[in-house]
Design a protein around this motif. Structure first.
Motif, PDB file in Angstrom:
ATOM      1  N   ARG A  23      43.718  58.352  27.604  1.00 48.14           N
ATOM      2  CA  ARG A  23      44.982  58.232  27.461  1.00 48.14           C
ATOM      3  C   ARG A  23      45.523  57.099  28.731  1.00 48.14           C
ATOM      4  O   ARG A  23      46.196  56.390  28.404  1.00 48.14           O
ATOM      5  CB  ARG A  23      45.907  59.464  27.768  1.00 48.14           C
ATOM      6  N   SER A  24      44.989  57.324  29.946  1.00 47.77           N
ATOM      7  CA  SER A  24      45.569  56.529  30.879  1.00 47.77           C
ATOM      8  C   SER A  24      44.882  55.076  30.693  1.00 47.77           C
ATOM      9  O   SER A  24      45.713  54.078  30.772  1.00 47.77           O
ATOM     10  CB  SER A  24      44.735  57.006  32.200  1.00 47.77           C
ATOM     11  N   LYS A  25      43.851  54.972  30.200  1.00 47.93           N
ATOM     12  CA  LYS A  25      43.408  53.657  30.011  1.00 47.93           C
ATOM     13  C   LYS A  25      44.088  52.955  28.661  1.00 47.93           C
ATOM     14  O   LYS A  25      44.619  51.806  28.846  1.00 47.93           O
ATOM     15  CB  LYS A  25      41.900  53.582  29.571  1.00 47.93           C
ATOM     16  N   GLU A  26      44.532  53.648  27.735  1.00 50.89           N
ATOM     17  CA  GLU A  26      45.242  53.231  26.808  1.00 50.89           C
ATOM     18  C   GLU A  26      46.636  52.847  27.017  1.00 50.89           C
ATOM     19  O   GLU A  26      47.099  51.827  26.953  1.00 50.89           O
ATOM     20  CB  GLU A  26      45.563  54.286  25.567  1.00 50.89           C
ATOM     21  N   LEU A  27      47.243  53.352  28.027  1.00 50.07           N
ATOM     22  CA  LEU A  27      48.502  53.323  28.606  1.00 50.07           C
ATOM     23  C   LEU A  27      48.662  52.216  29.506  1.00 50.07           C
ATOM     24  O   LEU A  27      49.366  51.304  29.723  1.00 50.07           O
ATOM     25  CB  LEU A  27      49.154  54.441  29.267  1.00 50.07           C
ATOM     26  N   ALA A  28      47.248  52.152  30.333  1.00 50.64           N
ATOM     27  CA  ALA A  28      47.297  51.053  31.162  1.00 50.64           C
ATOM     28  C   ALA A  28      47.051  49.800  30.578  1.00 50.64           C
ATOM     29  O   ALA A  28      47.055  48.819  31.491  1.00 50.64           O
ATOM     30  CB  ALA A  28      46.291  51.512  32.235  1.00 50.64           C
ATOM     31  N   GLY A  29      46.577  49.548  29.287  1.00 49.91           N
ATOM     32  CA  GLY A  29      46.378  48.308  28.835  1.00 49.91           C
ATOM     33  C   GLY A  29      47.451  47.237  29.224  1.00 49.91           C
ATOM     34  O   GLY A  29      46.871  46.159  29.617  1.00 49.91           O
ATOM     35  N   GLN A  30      48.742  47.419  28.977  1.00 49.35           N
ATOM     36  CA  GLN A  30      49.493  46.391  29.220  1.00 49.35           C
ATOM     37  C   GLN A  30      49.888  46.229  30.602  1.00 49.35           C
ATOM     38  O   GLN A  30      50.074  44.907  30.990  1.00 49.35           O
ATOM     39  CB  GLN A  30      51.179  46.671  28.867  1.00 49.35           C
ATOM     40  N   VAL A  31      49.749  47.189  31.415  1.00 44.13           N
ATOM     41  CA  VAL A  31      49.741  47.046  33.005  1.00 44.13           C
ATOM     42  C   VAL A  31      48.535  46.181  33.436  1.00 44.13           C
ATOM     43  O   VAL A  31      48.915  45.325  34.035  1.00 44.13           O
ATOM     44  CB  VAL A  31      49.871  48.380  33.535  1.00 44.13           C
ATOM     45  N   LEU A  32      47.512  46.395  33.126  1.00 46.38           N
ATOM     46  CA  LEU A  32      46.140  45.875  33.359  1.00 46.38           C
ATOM     47  C   LEU A  32      46.264  44.284  33.064  1.00 46.38           C
ATOM     48  O   LEU A  32      45.962  43.424  33.768  1.00 46.38           O
ATOM     49  CB  LEU A  32      45.003  46.588  32.837  1.00 46.38           C
ATOM     50  N   LYS A  33      46.867  44.050  31.775  1.00 49.72           N
ATOM     51  CA  LYS A  33      46.965  42.764  31.294  1.00 49.72           C
ATOM     52  C   LYS A  33      48.041  42.004  32.358  1.00 49.72           C
ATOM     53  O   LYS A  33      47.798  40.837  32.681  1.00 49.72           O
ATOM     54  CB  LYS A  33      47.584  42.593  30.113  1.00 49.72           C
ATOM     55  N   VAL A  34      49.145  42.392  32.664  1.00 50.43           N
ATOM     56  CA  VAL A  34      50.156  41.945  33.650  1.00 50.43           C
ATOM     57  C   VAL A  34      49.429  41.782  34.983  1.00 50.43           C
ATOM     58  O   VAL A  34      49.622  40.764  35.443  1.00 50.43           O
ATOM     59  CB  VAL A  34      51.446  43.014  33.496  1.00 50.43           C
ATOM     60  N   LEU A  35      48.803  42.747  35.538  1.00 51.90           N
ATOM     61  CA  LEU A  35      47.966  42.516  36.898  1.00 51.90           C
ATOM     62  C   LEU A  35      47.058  41.323  36.684  1.00 51.90           C
ATOM     63  O   LEU A  35      47.027  40.415  37.813  1.00 51.90           O
ATOM     64  CB  LEU A  35      47.468  43.811  37.451  1.00 51.90           C
ATOM     65  N   LYS A  36      46.158  41.440  35.742  1.00 52.38           N
ATOM     66  CA  LYS A  36      45.230  40.337  35.770  1.00 52.38           C
ATOM     67  C   LYS A  36      46.025  39.115  35.792  1.00 52.38           C
ATOM     68  O   LYS A  36      45.317  37.991  36.324  1.00 52.38           O
ATOM     69  CB  LYS A  36      44.295  40.343  34.318  1.00 52.38           C
ATOM     70  N   ASN A  37      47.040  38.640  34.778  1.00 56.27           N
ATOM     71  CA  ASN A  37      47.401  37.471  34.898  1.00 56.27           C
ATOM     72  C   ASN A  37      48.421  37.146  36.225  1.00 56.27           C
ATOM     73  O   ASN A  37      48.182  35.800  36.654  1.00 56.27           O
ATOM     74  CB  ASN A  37      48.833  37.227  33.673  1.00 56.27           C
ATOM     75  N   GLU A  38      48.872  37.944  36.832  1.00 56.06           N
ATOM     76  CA  GLU A  38      49.683  37.814  38.091  1.00 56.06           C
ATOM     77  C   GLU A  38      48.610  37.429  39.019  1.00 56.06           C
ATOM     78  O   GLU A  38      48.934  36.611  40.115  1.00 56.06           O
ATOM     79  CB  GLU A  38      50.546  38.965  38.540  1.00 56.06           C
ATOM     80  N   LEU A  39      47.610  38.278  39.188  1.00 58.71           N
ATOM     81  CA  LEU A  39      46.557  37.957  40.189  1.00 58.71           C
ATOM     82  C   LEU A  39      45.857  36.446  39.856  1.00 58.71           C
ATOM     83  O   LEU A  39      45.546  35.716  41.119  1.00 58.71           O
ATOM     84  CB  LEU A  39      45.258  39.079  40.112  1.00 58.71           C
ATOM     85  N   LYS A  40      45.711  36.196  38.797  1.00 57.98           N
ATOM     86  CA  LYS A  40      45.228  34.990  38.374  1.00 57.98           C
ATOM     87  C   LYS A  40      45.985  33.642  38.967  1.00 57.98           C
ATOM     88  O   LYS A  40      45.773  32.813  39.626  1.00 57.98           O
ATOM     89  CB  LYS A  40      45.110  34.769  36.937  1.00 57.98           C
ATOM     90  N   LYS A  41      47.273  33.793  38.543  1.00 60.10           N
ATOM     91  CA  LYS A  41      48.257  33.042  38.972  1.00 60.10           C
ATOM     92  C   LYS A  41      48.517  32.967  40.655  1.00 60.10           C
ATOM     93  O   LYS A  41      48.342  31.735  41.346  1.00 60.10           O
ATOM     94  CB  LYS A  41      49.642  33.464  38.560  1.00 60.10           C
ATOM     95  N   ASP A  42      48.593  33.941  41.479  1.00 63.93           N
ATOM     96  CA  ASP A  42      48.589  34.017  42.819  1.00 63.93           C
ATOM     97  C   ASP A  42      47.279  33.396  43.450  1.00 63.93           C
ATOM     98  O   ASP A  42      47.581  32.822  44.350  1.00 63.93           O
ATOM     99  CB  ASP A  42      48.641  35.473  43.153  1.00 63.93           C
ATOM    100  N   ARG A  43      46.191  33.737  42.997  1.00 68.39           N
ATOM    101  CA  ARG A  43      44.702  33.211  43.457  1.00 68.39           C
ATOM    102  C   ARG A  43      44.829  31.707  43.379  1.00 68.39           C
ATOM    103  O   ARG A  43      44.333  31.136  44.321  1.00 68.39           O
ATOM    104  CB  ARG A  43      43.597  33.716  43.099  1.00 68.39           C
ATOM    105  N   ARG A  44      45.425  31.419  42.299  1.00 71.34           N
ATOM    106  CA  ARG A  44      45.376  29.962  41.918  1.00 71.34           C
ATOM    107  C   ARG A  44      46.650  29.025  43.280  1.00 71.34           C
ATOM    108  O   ARG A  44      45.904  28.005  43.587  1.00 71.34           O
ATOM    109  CB  ARG A  44      45.736  29.546  40.607  1.00 71.34           C
TER     110      ARG A  44
END
Length: 560
Positions: A284-305
């Protein structure tokens, strides 16, 4: 034993006895593919969990607490509209398949009586929950919408006619038959017989088929053995089997050849709660975290760039003096420049008059070319402080996101919802627009643990909990702990004078709830709560402190 047709038969029998004639008191959807219908029956409230989760689909009464999302889904609102106040008429299984029909008696908007059927299909990734009007056969809504592009045979959308899944060409084991007898005559191998039973009978999982095969091959009276096997599923003795390798499995009754320790339960629902407690929570945690992890991945990619770009700007600024030198040399030898020149070689009086090639813009005048170098020099010099500030802010944001990634790995579903709320408040996730005023979400309590001498230790499982623990719950003289220089939870010892052993155990707990949980030697800072400070405008979970002491520990989780 898997949740096969035989287990479905047993759980339906249990649910029918407990819930039939009960009234629906509440409908909730705490997780995307799971519905909980609270039914008041026989002076008791039963939370009926119906799950279409592709990994752990099932139906059962659950006692595991849950937390509803701040805004109910459209499916939830539809279920509440049609089912709240309805009476459970009957609960039945379709043949011996993993399909359950719950019939409700209720009234429509005009007050006329009507019957609705909730169909639960327990079929791995094809699992679904559909509410159907019994009179018209039309679907009111489904928890997963399935269009014609996904399934050409069945349309599972509101307004479509409900069609049952295609029937298998197999024998219902509860109907009179002699198939088992014919199969036993063909083989005396348990594995082969179990395969044949699965091929010919409806609803037999691997474990059920193997158990019946073993019983039949040891029997002198096949019909009696066969009937005795089926009766197990109407008079269950639920057991959880823990094997020597640590793996667990559930069964309706103790198998013939037991390989592991048995734990008995009063009901199949209690058995399923025990079996799925951790597995389903993680899923359930993984399922609920799907959107959160997607946002984190995108934000981290932008910040590292962004960090790479800022670092390049700092490197460019380090060469700013070269632009000043070029400007001064051009100004000194301005008379040697003529319009239209693209390059000129002049003596560099800063380097023993060695020749220096300077590029020029042919469209600019000699003085404008010199001024261009001074402008670039001034721009680079003035940008350094700004770039350094932006670099610090970006690196801090990267640490913030990495900390949330770490929290998700050990988060319960309620923690995920609070992490999502935090990201919404910080503007990283858009809030859903709703005509209704959203109720304020109450931050859940930190997790509680106890050291060997009984001292209470509290752990924040997300940043909202961390802030509340450190600045609202903890007293100023209690001891606060956090791993050094890496993401982790805030930990508080509820004692003003804890023993060295208690501090050590709490430090091990802080290391466990951190990014360093897989390391053998993790530094953990500890200090009184009163030395903590949260800067104005700092992100949730961020604190600064002084006067700390440091322990090096191996991560270890205490008992709750």
């Amino acid at each position: 034993m898997s949740f096969d047709g035989l287990f479905t038969h047993a759980i339906v029998h249990e649910l029918d006895q407990k819930l039939t004639t009960g009234r629906v008191a509440k409908v909730s959807q705490p997780y995307p593919a799971e519905l909980i219908i609270t039914i008041r029956a026989h002076r008791h409230n039963y939370p009926l969990l119906i799950s279409a989760n592709p990994t752990y689909p099932r139906i059962q009464i659950t006692e595991i607490p849950y937390k509803n999302p701040a805004v109910p889904t459209n499916f939830t609102m539809t279920m509440r509209k049609y089912l709240e106040g309805a009476i459970v008429n009957k609960i039945e299984q379709v043949d011996n398949d993993r399909i359950i029909k719950i019939t409700f008696d209720t009234r429509d908007e005009l007050g006329d009586s009507q019957q609705l059927v909730l169909v639960s299909e327990i079929m791995a990734r094809h699992s679904n929950i559909s509410l159907v009007n019994l009179k018209t056969g039309k679907i009111i809504d489904t928890i997963k919408h399935v269009g014609s592009d996904q399934n050409r045979v069945r349309l599972l959308l509101p307004g479509a006619t409900f069609v049952m899944p295609p029937k298998q060409d197999k024998v219902n084991p509860y109907l009179p038959n002699q198939v088992y007898s014919d199969l036993v005559r063909q083989t005396d191998d348990t594995v082969e017989l179990s395969h044949q039973l699965q091929e010919h009978y409806q609803g037999f999982g691997k474990d059920s088929a193997r158990e019946l095969a073993a019983e039949l091959l040891q029997s002198d009276n096949l019909p009696a053995t066969y009937q005795h096997f089926l009766k197990h599923f109407e008079n269950p003795e639920p057991v959880l089997i823990t094997h020597s390798n640590g793996k667990t499995q559930f069964a309706v009754f103790p198998p013939l050849n037991i390989d592991g320790e048995l734990q008995h339960f009063d009901s199949l629902s209690a058995l399923l709660d025990a079996f799925y407690a951790n597995k389903a929570e993680q899923d359930r945690s993984k399922e609920l975290a799907g959107q959160v992890l997607k946002v984190l991945k995108n934000e981290l990619k932008k910040d590292r760039r962004k960090v790479k770009k800022l670092q390049q700007q700092l490197q460019d600024a380090a060469t700013a003096d070269q632009y000043r030198i070029c400007g001064e040399i051009l100004t000194t030898y301005l008379s040697k420049l003529t319009p239209g020149m693209k390059e000129i070689e002049l003596p560099n009086f800063y380097d023993d008059n060695k020749p220096l090639k300077i590029k020029l813009a042919p469209e600019l005048s000699p003085s404008r070319n010199a001024q261009k170098y001074f402008t670039k020099y001034n721009k680079l010099k003035t940008s350094v402080e700004y770039v350094k500030e932006q670099l610090k802010l970006t690196n801090d944001e990267i640490k913030y996101f990495e900390n949330i990634e770490n929290q998700i790995k050990l988060a319960a579903p309620a923690d995920i919802q609070e992490i999502k709320l935090e990201l919404q408040e910080q503007g990283y996730i858009k809030k859903k627009k709703s005509g209704k005023k959203q109720r304020k979400v109450k931050v859940s309590a930190p997790e509680e643990f106890h050291t060997s001498d009984g001292t209470t230790v509290l752990v924040g499982k997300n940043n909202l909990q961390n802030d509340r623990l450190s600045f609202k719950i903890a007293n100023k003289n209690e001891i606060w702990l956090h791993v050094k220089d890496i993401p982790g939870s805030h930990v508080v010892i509820r004692s003003t004078n804890p023993s060295e052993d208690t501090i050590l155990e709490a430090a091990q707990l802080a290391a466990y709830f951190s990014k360093g949980r897989d390391s053998d030697n993790v530094p953990v800072d500890y200090l009184p709560v009163k030395r903590l400070h949260k800067p104005n405008g700092a992100k949730p979970g961020f604190v600064i402190f002084t006067g700390q002491k440091t322990l090096y520990v191996t991560p270890h989780k205490l008992s709750n």
